[in-house]
Design a protein around this motif. Sequence first.
Motif, PDB file in Angstrom:
ATOM      1  N   SER A 306      13.160  51.719 -15.430  1.00  0.00           N
ATOM      2  CA  SER A 306      14.419  51.675 -14.667  1.00  0.00           C
ATOM      3  C   SER A 306      15.292  52.882 -14.998  1.00  0.00           C
ATOM      4  CB  SER A 306      15.170  50.378 -14.960  1.00  0.00           C
ATOM      5  OG  SER A 306      15.605  50.329 -16.309  1.00  0.00           O
ATOM      6  N   LEU A 310      16.519  55.778 -12.495  1.00  0.00           N
ATOM      7  CA  LEU A 310      17.944  56.064 -12.371  1.00  0.00           C
ATOM      8  C   LEU A 310      18.238  57.552 -12.427  1.00  0.00           C
ATOM      9  CD1 LEU A 310      20.911  55.045 -12.306  1.00  0.00           C
ATOM     10  CD2 LEU A 310      20.803  54.930 -14.820  1.00  0.00           C
ATOM     11  N   ASP A 313      15.213  59.600  -9.953  1.00  0.00           N
ATOM     12  CA  ASP A 313      15.042  59.080  -8.589  1.00  0.00           C
ATOM     13  C   ASP A 313      13.563  59.007  -8.205  1.00  0.00           C
ATOM     14  OD1 ASP A 313      16.102  57.980  -6.271  1.00  0.00           O
ATOM     15  OD2 ASP A 313      16.049  59.898  -5.205  1.00  0.00           O
TER      16      ASP A 313
END
Length: 378
Positions: A306, A310, A313
């Motif tokens: 994640s 973040l 991208d």
Amino acid sequence: MNIKEIFNLFLLISAIHGFLFSIVILFSKNGREKSMQFINLLVLVVSLNNIQSWILIKDFFIKYFFLDYLHIPWHFLIAPFFYMFLIHYLEIEKRSKNILKIILPIFLFIISIRISFVFFFSDSNTVDIAHLFEKYTFLEEIFSLLISLTVFAYSFQILSKKEKLFTKILSFDNLKWIYTFFKLGLFTYLFWIIALAISVALNFKEFIYSYYPLRVLTTVLIYWIGYQAIMQLGLLKERKNLRKQLNFSSIDINETLVEEPKDSYKKVIFDNTEALIVEKKLFIEPRLTADSLANTVDVNAVKLTSIIKLFSDKNFSDYINEFRIEFAKELLVDEAYKNYTITSIGLESGFNSKSSFYATFKKHTGLTPTEYQKSLLK
């Protein structure tokens, strides 16, 4: 031309092809490699088996009792020679059993039994020699099948359960082609069992036709593994030379250490992870996963993916592939590496196959590796 004539022609052509293959490999630059020598022997015994079958079907020796019944069971050596190729290709021969020391004496003993059979029955007129001989051959094949299956299963156990013994090779070759050989090999054994069953059902008379699919499949499979071995061995040596010139060795991502982030900020985790990937060139490891990278940086895998998403991208796969593509682009246009094949460069950049390298490169750059290289190397 009927099916029998087509099969006979196949046996003859495949045998000639195998003999030529063996001669070419014998005098090739990789011919002295132990692994290549056993592949050569593997192809040779299949060729000898095929030419023997062709001669017997043609009844060339029907007037000569000794020659007509002295059938050498070459199939007995196929699995042992493959096993010897495997342990030498994986470079674990010093830590593995040399089963040829057991198999070859048994093979010679079987031949001596056949010779004794021929001498004992050469002057007999009261026994149905042909029928008796087929029954003996059946028992011999059952024994050969059991030995072959045992060696085949043991070879697969080494490949699938003892990866710690050949981690060095795994950093160059994912061995998918050898796993494919094992999958196809199971079909070969199935056809062998079916052929033996048909032999019993027909009371050992006119059962040669049941062996047509078996011999065709075995021949094609052995020649396939032969050519694959040539290609993979050449690629393996090239990649070793390339890696040596690049001056870095394979990385064990589970043993690579990094200083644990001093705070819990996501940006710090991302920066530390990226620095580690670049510094240690972790991306060249084809088996790099989010879980293994997360273990290395001591972060939960879900959390790490994640964070990567973040700040970059990109998902984990695209993120790592971007490093691989940039690395490959550098090598493709560097004059120092112009003598290496594009495939070797792609695999050394971390891709696990030529097709995935080309597809990913085209996705990221809009060009194939070949087109990219030609556009900049003029």
